[in-house]
Write an enzyme that holds these catalytic residues in place. Structure first.
Site: not given
Ligand code: GAR
Length: 197
Positions: A91, A108, A142
């Site tokens: 965050i 997300h 947020g």
């Molecule tokens: C993705 O699914 C993204 O949406 C998520 O982390 C993953 C990263 O994948 N982000 C969150 O959960 C943020 N709250 P990657 O490293 O293979 O791109």
């Protein structure tokens, strides 16, 4: 040409999709740097594309605010038009958000405002949801509460595991982040207006 800094924490498959998109002549954005909060494996994608990388780890700082300021200094040193959090699992402190928003977007793995936070896929399954998806939104102060830019829904298969579902969401996310960045760079999405609404 819109310049991007991409922030990651993990494997960087969304970063990879963006890097590949930037090799197309008709793609209106270029990645000028990739930053991480740890020696993330995804940094290898940036190196493979000769894109500069930086790591600013919270464990090297006394407070979240001083970590955030160091991260912000790195980001701003590249003078990017847009900062993309693509699997960045921290965050951001308020001073970082205030300095960068609305030109600060996040990917997300859920249909926000449903299932914010670090375990969106697990939380959707635990809630018995039959549908989830992917969201790109403007980052505000947020946790995953900023204005939604684009969303794509996805049906959850009966008995699906968290890992399987997350992989299917990531397939959608890769297309979504590339398409959304392209729309922003073409001025078809106005982040300032979105952030005001
Ligand atoms: C993705 O699914 C993204 O949406 C998520 O982390 C993953 C990263 O994948 N982000 C969150 O959960 C943020 N709250 P990657 O490293 O293979 O791109």
């Amino acid at each position: 040409m819109t310049s991007l800094v991409v922030l990651i924490s993990g494997s960087g498959s969304n970063l990879r999709a963006l890097l590949e998109a930037t090799t197309r002549d008709d793609f209106p954005a270029r990645i000028v740097a990739v930053g991480a909060d740890n020696e993330a494996s995804g940094l290898q994608h940036a190196r493979a594309f000769d894109v500069p990388t930086f790591v600013v780890s919270p464990s090297d700082f006394d407070s979240r605010e001083s970590w955030g300021q160091a991260l912000l200094n790195e980001v701003q040193s590249f003078g990017a038009d847009l900062v993309v959090c693509a699997g960045f699992m921290r965050i951001l402190p308020a001073n970082v958000v205030q300095a960068l928003t609305p030109n600060l977007i996040n990917m997300h793995p859920a249909l926000l405002p449903l299932f914010p936070g670090a375990h969106a896929v697990r939380d959707a399954l635990a809630a018995g949801a039959t549908e989830t998806g992917a969201t790109v939104h403007v980052v505000d102060e947020g946790v995953d509460t900023g204005p939604v830019i684009r969303q794509v829904p996805l049906s959850i298969e009966p008995g699906e595991t968290e890992e399987h579902l997350h992989e299917r969401i990531k397939v959608l996310e890769r297309e979504l982040i590339v398409a959304t960045v392209s729309e922003i760079a073409h001025n078809r999405i106005n982040l300032k207006e979105l952030a005001r609404s």
